[in-house]
Motif scaffolding. Structure first.
Motif, PDB file in Angstrom:
ATOM      1  N   THR A  66       0.849  -1.203   0.000  1.00  0.00           N
ATOM      2  CA  THR A  66       0.000   0.000   0.000  1.00  0.00           C
ATOM      3  C   THR A  66       0.881   1.248   0.000  1.00  0.00           C
ATOM      4  N   ASP A  67       1.898   1.225   0.852  1.00  0.00           N
ATOM      5  CA  ASP A  67       2.811   2.386   0.892  1.00  0.00           C
ATOM      6  C   ASP A  67       3.527   2.561  -0.445  1.00  0.00           C
ATOM      7  N   ASN A  68       3.980   1.457  -1.006  1.00  0.00           N
ATOM      8  CA  ASN A  68       4.724   1.569  -2.269  1.00  0.00           C
ATOM      9  C   ASN A  68       3.827   2.088  -3.388  1.00  0.00           C
ATOM     10  N   ALA A  69       2.568   1.629  -3.408  1.00  0.00           N
ATOM     11  CA  ALA A  69       1.630   2.104  -4.439  1.00  0.00           C
ATOM     12  C   ALA A  69       1.465   3.616  -4.300  1.00  0.00           C
ATOM     13  N   ARG A  70       1.313   4.071  -3.064  1.00  0.00           N
ATOM     14  CA  ARG A  70       1.115   5.516  -2.839  1.00  0.00           C
ATOM     15  C   ARG A  70       2.368   6.284  -3.248  1.00  0.00           C
ATOM     16  N   GLN A  71       3.514   5.764  -2.861  1.00  0.00           N
ATOM     17  CA  GLN A  71       4.747   6.515  -3.118  1.00  0.00           C
ATOM     18  C   GLN A  71       5.133   6.522  -4.593  1.00  0.00           C
ATOM     19  N   LEU A  72       4.702   5.496  -5.314  1.00  0.00           N
ATOM     20  CA  LEU A  72       5.068   5.461  -6.736  1.00  0.00           C
ATOM     21  C   LEU A  72       4.009   6.118  -7.615  1.00  0.00           C
ATOM     22  N   ALA A  73       2.893   6.517  -7.005  1.00  0.00           N
ATOM     23  CA  ALA A  73       1.788   7.042  -7.815  1.00  0.00           C
ATOM     24  C   ALA A  73       2.200   8.264  -8.632  1.00  0.00           C
ATOM     25  N   GLY A  74       2.998   9.132  -8.074  1.00  0.00           N
ATOM     26  CA  GLY A  74       3.344  10.343  -8.816  1.00  0.00           C
ATOM     27  C   GLY A  74       4.547  10.182  -9.725  1.00  0.00           C
ATOM     28  N   HIS A  75       5.091   8.970  -9.813  1.00  0.00           N
ATOM     29  CA  HIS A  75       6.345   8.787 -10.545  1.00  0.00           C
ATOM     30  C   HIS A  75       6.120   8.173 -11.927  1.00  0.00           C
ATOM     31  N   ALA A  76       7.208   8.180 -12.692  1.00  0.00           N
ATOM     32  CA  ALA A  76       7.110   7.679 -14.060  1.00  0.00           C
ATOM     33  C   ALA A  76       6.998   6.153 -14.111  1.00  0.00           C
ATOM     34  N   ALA A  77       7.329   5.464 -13.022  1.00  0.00           N
ATOM     35  CA  ALA A  77       7.304   3.991 -13.071  1.00  0.00           C
ATOM     36  C   ALA A  77       5.879   3.472 -12.917  1.00  0.00           C
ATOM     37  N   LEU A  78       5.599   2.358 -13.573  1.00  0.00           N
ATOM     38  CA  LEU A  78       4.314   1.678 -13.371  1.00  0.00           C
ATOM     39  C   LEU A  78       4.493   0.681 -12.233  1.00  0.00           C
ATOM     40  N   TYR A  79       3.685   0.836 -11.192  1.00  0.00           N
ATOM     41  CA  TYR A  79       3.771  -0.096 -10.055  1.00  0.00           C
ATOM     42  C   TYR A  79       2.759  -1.205 -10.267  1.00  0.00           C
ATOM     43  N   TYR A  80       3.230  -2.452 -10.183  1.00  0.00           N
ATOM     44  CA  TYR A  80       2.365  -3.598 -10.456  1.00  0.00           C
ATOM     45  C   TYR A  80       2.423  -4.568  -9.274  1.00  0.00           C
ATOM     46  N   PRO A  81       1.520  -4.389  -8.283  1.00  0.00           N
ATOM     47  CA  PRO A  81       1.533  -5.288  -7.116  1.00  0.00           C
ATOM     48  C   PRO A  81       0.852  -6.596  -7.480  1.00  0.00           C
ATOM     49  N   PHE A  82       1.573  -7.683  -7.385  1.00  0.00           N
ATOM     50  CA  PHE A  82       1.002  -8.967  -7.831  1.00  0.00           C
ATOM     51  C   PHE A  82       0.980  -9.967  -6.685  1.00  0.00           C
ATOM     52  N   MET A  83      -0.219 -10.534  -6.443  1.00  0.00           N
ATOM     53  CA  MET A  83      -0.362 -11.540  -5.384  1.00  0.00           C
ATOM     54  C   MET A  83      -0.801 -12.861  -6.008  1.00  0.00           C
TER      55      MET A  83
END
Ligand SMILES: Cc1cc2nc3c(=O)[nH]c(=O)nc-3n(C[C@H](O)[C@H](O)[C@H](O)COP(=O)(O)OP(=O)(O)OC[C@H]3O[C@@H](n4cnc5c(N)ncnc54)[C@H](O)[C@@H]3O)c2cc1C
Length: 504
Positions: free
Chosen positions: A87-104
């Protein structure tokens, strides 16, 4: 020609390993950072390396954070802690150029399939180098075979000392400390960028190709944000519930700053007292990679107004005096650097790090001499797990482990020593220790799990007289002495009863 060759990583080449030595695919669609151990956005060498590749190749960066479910000890407790970090990583990467892909994973092995699919389209994949095959790391092993044509780089961001700066496993912490004092100077300022994505201009990818995201969908963003990810259908142990302590880099940062401001000054005196809670409580955050030891050192340097001029000229191997910081800071550094990293050293250079045979000869000899000694009490794994021994202090420690996923520093040693004393043989004691520690401890399945557990049986220690039944020359501890040494009254009030216990 590609500008960034293997050594041009902006950090020590000792931290970089080629798991698949293929050329970068310049016509790939993206660069992937496969996040499994350093689960954070800041102070992260592997993310930095992946972002550098993406910038050079002018390709989008995809950060895939993986939560696997095929591990022996997977349970709600570890899944929730990992998800809170996501959750923290999704929030922190939201404004960045990288696509965050949390996979479970919903079934074991799915992340390996996702990895294989991505590897066909990626320019390169960067992943964390961790010396233990955590489930998320083990899941891709079958796919890193000779048919895998992607360049796969492993980056070691585990400690202040790159794991491969040594060339052997050190048998004692004193020997390792001396080695650190000789070699660490050149690595102290080899730190990852605090924010590896700052000022990175990368092409943005809105989503993964449809066939991939349909087959291996990311965790729903709202569920992740609201802490509502459904674990009910997963093949994991549902009986071991989440701990109250929150996972993730935000909670880690808070815990660290609170410790630095309010507890560090008395760390030497208070660390061992249950009633002062004088330790940092960082081990779980370090284990999940929610905080970096490089950030911790950076903050300590500022806090202590320290410069390298304070470093001692000579490597004496002494616990104090080498850094040239105040005594409390030195004592904390000895734990978080010497003791933490000797565990990484052992797991890196000994394949048998989790086997009884890896104990030093003297320990095996003395334990085997006393293997037939009568045990005053004998408990099965279930009795240990249920905190159902005759010893109130031991039971309290086990209850803390069940409820909170941790045991107070000093009591953890007593907890382990009694498992050795009350198991039918040292080999069974080892199995019991590994099972109980890694099943319940939120910092379990770490190199330090094995250094701590094997310390109980003599690793990193020396023979101690007088020779005793069961223990032989292995260091002995008793509940009575511990209760005399520590202020345990309040501890027993909190953990002395069944309140809030898991049921077996
Ligand atoms: C039987 C047994 C099992 C253990 N299992 C684990 C485990 O699963 N995971 C784990 O991280 N540690 C383990 N330890 C080591 C130690 O108990 C924990 O690291 C410590 O209690 C964590 O609390 P803290 O973060 O508040 O420590 P602090 O005192 O605040 O220390 C700061 C950091 O230094 C490191 N550290 C401190 N003490 C030790 C130590 N003795 N050995 C190695 N590193 C240390 C840890 O990274 C810790 O977070 C075990 C010890 C024993 C005796």
């Amino acid at each position: 020609m590609l500008l960034m060759d293997r050594d041009d990583s902006g950090f020590s080449p000792l931290r970089l390993q080629l798991a698949r030595d293929c050329p970068v695919n310049p016509s790939g669609a993206f660069v992937v950072y496969w996040m499994t151990a350093a689960r954070r956005v800041h102070w992260n060498f592997a993310l930095q390396r992946a972002a550098d590749w993406a910038a050079e190749l002018k390709r989008p960066l995809v950060v895939v954070e993986v939560l696997a479910c095929g591990g022996r000890w997977d349970c709600d407790r570890f899944h929730r802690f990992t998800l809170e970090g996501m959750t923290d990583n999704a929030r922190q990467l939201a404004g960045h150029a990288a696509l965050y892909y949390p996979f479970m994973e919903s079934q074991p092995g799915e992340s390996g399939e996702l990895f294989a699919a991505l590897s066909k389209q990626a320019c390169a994949i960067v992943m964390d180098d961790f010396p233990i095959a955590l489930p998320a790391i083990a899941a891709i092993e079958p796919h890193c075979n000779p048919h895998c044509n992607v360049r796969l780089e492993k980056v070691d961001g585990n400690g202040l000392l790159p794991m491969r700066a040594a060339d052997r496993a050190f048998p004692t912490a004193a020997g390792f400390r001396r080695f650190l004092q000789k070699t660490l100077r050149e690595h102290i300022f080899d730190t990852p960028a605090a924010n590896p994505l700052a000022r990175k201009k990368l092409p943005r990818l809105e989503s993964l190709p449809g066939e991939i995201s349909r087959r291996w969908p990311a965790i729903d963003a709202d569920d992740l944000k609201n802490g509502k990810v459904d674990l009910s259908a997963l093949p994991i142990d549902r009986s071991i519930g989440a701990v109250e302590e929150k996972g993730g880099s935000v909670a880690a940062e808070k815990a660290w700053k609170r410790f630095l401001q309010t507890k560090l000054a008395r760390y030497g005196e208070d660390r061992n007292q249950p009633e002062t809670a004088g330790a940092s409580g960082l081990s779980a955050y370090l284990h999940f990679g929610h905080i970096s030891v490089h950030e911790i050192l950076h903050d300590l340097i500022v806090h202590e107004s320290w410069t390298p001029a304070a470093l001692a000229e000579k490597a004496t191997g002494c616990r104090e005096g080498w850094w040239g910081m105040r005594a409390a800071a030195e004592s904390f550094l000895d734990e978080i650097v010497t003791w933490r990293e000797v565990g990484f050293n052992g797991c890196t250079f000994r394949e048998d790090f989790d086997r009884y045979e890896s104990l030093p000869d003297w320990a095996q000899t003395t334990l085997s001499k006393h293997a037939g000694d009568k045990r005053p009490s004998l408990y099965t794994l279930d009795r240990f797990a249920a905190a159902a021994t005759h010893d109130p202090l031991w039971n309290a420690a086990q209850r803390q482990l069940l409820r909170e996923g941790r045991i107070h520093n000093y009591l953890r040693m007593l907890w382990g020593k009694k498992i050795l004393e009350w198991s039918p043989s040292p080999q069974i004691a080892l199995d019991n220790l590994i099972e109980l520690n890694n099943r319940y401890a939120i910092d379990g399945q770490d190199p330090n799990s094995y250094s701590g557990i094997f310390w109980i049986l003599g690793r990193y220690d020396r023979p101690w007289g007088p020779e005793r039944p069961i223990f032989g020359l292995i260091r002995y501890m008793s509940s009575e002495n511990t209760a005399r040494k520590l202020r345990v009254k309040e501890y027993l009030q909190v953990y002395g009863s069944e309140k809030g216990m898991l049921r077996f």
